[in-house]
Scaffold this active site. Structure first.
Site, short mmCIF file in Angstrom:
data_model
loop_
_atom_site.label_atom_id
_atom_site.label_comp_id
_atom_site.label_asym_id
_atom_site.label_seq_id
_atom_site.Cartn_x
_atom_site.Cartn_y
_atom_site.Cartn_z
N ASP A 9 0.84 -1.20 0.00
CA ASP A 9 0.00 0.00 0.00
C ASP A 9 0.87 1.25 0.00
OD1 ASP A 9 -2.25 1.64 0.03
OD2 ASP A 9 -2.33 1.67 2.21
N GLU A 44 1.23 -2.92 -5.20
CA GLU A 44 0.73 -1.57 -4.93
C GLU A 44 1.87 -0.63 -4.52
OE1 GLU A 44 -3.32 0.55 -3.27
OE2 GLU A 44 -2.79 -1.44 -2.48
N TYR A 128 -1.14 -8.20 -8.89
CA TYR A 128 -2.01 -7.34 -8.11
C TYR A 128 -3.33 -7.28 -8.86
CZ TYR A 128 -3.81 -3.11 -5.78
OH TYR A 128 -4.59 -2.21 -5.10
N ASP A 167 -1.79 -10.10 -4.23
CA ASP A 167 -3.09 -9.69 -3.73
C ASP A 167 -4.11 -10.06 -4.80
OD1 ASP A 167 -5.39 -8.40 -2.97
OD2 ASP A 167 -4.51 -6.40 -2.84
N ASN A 169 -7.36 -10.16 -4.33
CA ASN A 169 -8.60 -9.43 -4.11
C ASN A 169 -9.84 -10.33 -4.12
OD1 ASN A 169 -8.62 -6.61 -3.44
ND2 ASN A 169 -7.50 -6.22 -5.34
N ASP A 265 -4.38 -3.07 7.13
CA ASP A 265 -4.21 -3.34 5.71
C ASP A 265 -3.61 -4.74 5.54
OD1 ASP A 265 -4.88 -1.84 3.23
OD2 ASP A 265 -2.83 -2.31 2.69
#
Length: 275
Positions: A9, A44, A128, A167, A169, A265
Site C-alpha cells: 500500500d 501496490e 495485483y 493480492d 482481491n 491493511d
C-alpha cells in the site's frame, strides 16, 4: 527457497514519508529482511511510470543491500501513481524477467499488475488483481482479467512449475473472512469472483496456505484501515495467496502470514519451498 509477498500500500510512502503509518511499514520491511528471503514480491508500489526515484533507490539500497530489483508501474492511459509491482531478489540470482500483457480489459494491462521471473527450475510470478470497485462497477472487467490471468498461468505451467503470489482481491471460501454473511454482494466475495478463483485453481494450482494448514479459521491477510477495531477484533479477510503448481505442492514447507502488529491493511506472506 524462501519467498515473501506483500501488498505494501505505497512503497513510495514507506520510503519517503515520516508519518506514523510509514514508520510502521518500515518496521515490517525490517522484519521481512530478517527472514532472509530469496525473493520479495511487492504489490501496490504506487511509483511513477519512470520507476523508483533517486531517493527511492537510495532507501532500497539501505534496506536491501544484497538485492537487485525490477519494477513495473502504471503508465498512460492508466492512472498515474496507481497499482504497480516490484520484485527484489538476491544478487546471486540472474532470473529472466518478463512484463506480460494478458489482453486484459480496459487499462488493466497498463496498470503494472504482473511481473514474472524465470529461474532454472521454476517461474516466480506476482499479481495485483484489479478490485471490482464500489458498487461492483468494475466486476465485468475484473472477470475478464480473471479469465485471461488464469490462462496466462496455465501457459506458464506447461513450460515449468509456477510459484504465483500476490493480492488476488478475493476471499475464496466463507472461512476466508470474518463475516461472510454480510459480504456476498461486496467486492472480493461475490459469487463471480470466488468462482473465477476456483477456476484458476482447477487449472492445476494449489493454495499453499490451505495445503499446509487445512481448514483453520480466523487467519487473515487483510484488515480494513478505515475500521478502527478491525485488527483488534480480527475482523479480516484472506485475500493474499501463494499458489504453486500442483506437482510441486508437496515441496512446500511453510506458508504463513507475517505478523504486522497493530498495522492494518495487508500482512506479508511467507512461503518456504524445497525445490
Amino acid at each position: 527457497m524462501i519467498l515473501i509477498s506483500w501488498n505494501i500500500d505505497s512503497l513510495n510512502a514507506a520510503l519517503t514519508s515520516d508519518s506514523n503509518r510509514a514508520q510502521e511499514t518500515r518496521v515490517v520491511l525490517k522484519t521481512i529482511k530478517e527472514n532472509d528471503p530469496d525473493v520479495i514480491a511487492i504489490q501496490e508500489t504506487k511509483l511513477r511510470a519512470t520507476g523508483p526515484t533517486k531517493k527511492h533507490q537510495e532507501k532500497l539500497a539501505e534496506f536491501f543491500p544484497d538485492y537487485d530489483y525490477v519494477w513495473r508501474s502504471s503508465e498512460e492511459p492508466a492512472r498515474k501513481g496507481y497499482a504497480g509491482t516490484m520484485f527484489l531478489y538476491k544478487k546471486e540470482y540472474d532470473p529472466k524477467v518478463t512484463y506480460p500483457r494478458i489482453d486484459a480489459p480496459d487499462t488493466m494491462d497498463d496498470e503494472g499488475r504482473i511481473i514474472t521471473m524465470e529461474f532454472p527450475e521454476v517461474f516466480v510470478t506476482q499479481v495485483y488483481t484489479p478490485n471490482s470497485g464500489n458498487e461492483l462497477k468494475r466486476l465485468a472487467d475484473r472477470q475478464g482479467w480473471d479469465r485471461q490471468y488464469a490462462d496466462y498461468l496455465a501457459e506458464l505451467d506447461k513450460e515449468k512449475p509456477v510459484i504465483a503470489s500476490g493480492d488476488y482481491n478475493v476471499a475464496h471460501t466463507e472461512i476466508d473472512l470474518k463475516h461472510p454473511e454480510n459480504n456476498h454482494h461486496n467486492a472480493g466475495f461475490t459469487d463471480e469472483e470466488r468462482q473465477d478463483f476456483e477456476a484458476l485453481l482447477a487449472k492445476g494450482f494449489t493454495d499453499t496456505f490451505r495445503k499446509v494448514h487445512g481448514n483453520v479459521e480466523g487467519v487473515y491477510s487483510w484488515w480494513a484501515q478505515r475500521v478502527r477495531t478491525s485488527k483488534a477484533n480480527n475482523s479480516g479477510w484472506r485475500i493474499d495467496y501463494y499458489l504453486v503448481s500442483n506437482r510441486i505442492a508437496d515441496a512446500v514447507k511453510r506458508s504463513e502470514m507475517i505478523d504486522t502488529g497493530e498495522r492494518k491493511d495487508h500482512a506479508p506472506l511467507l512461503l518456504e519451498i524445497d525445490l
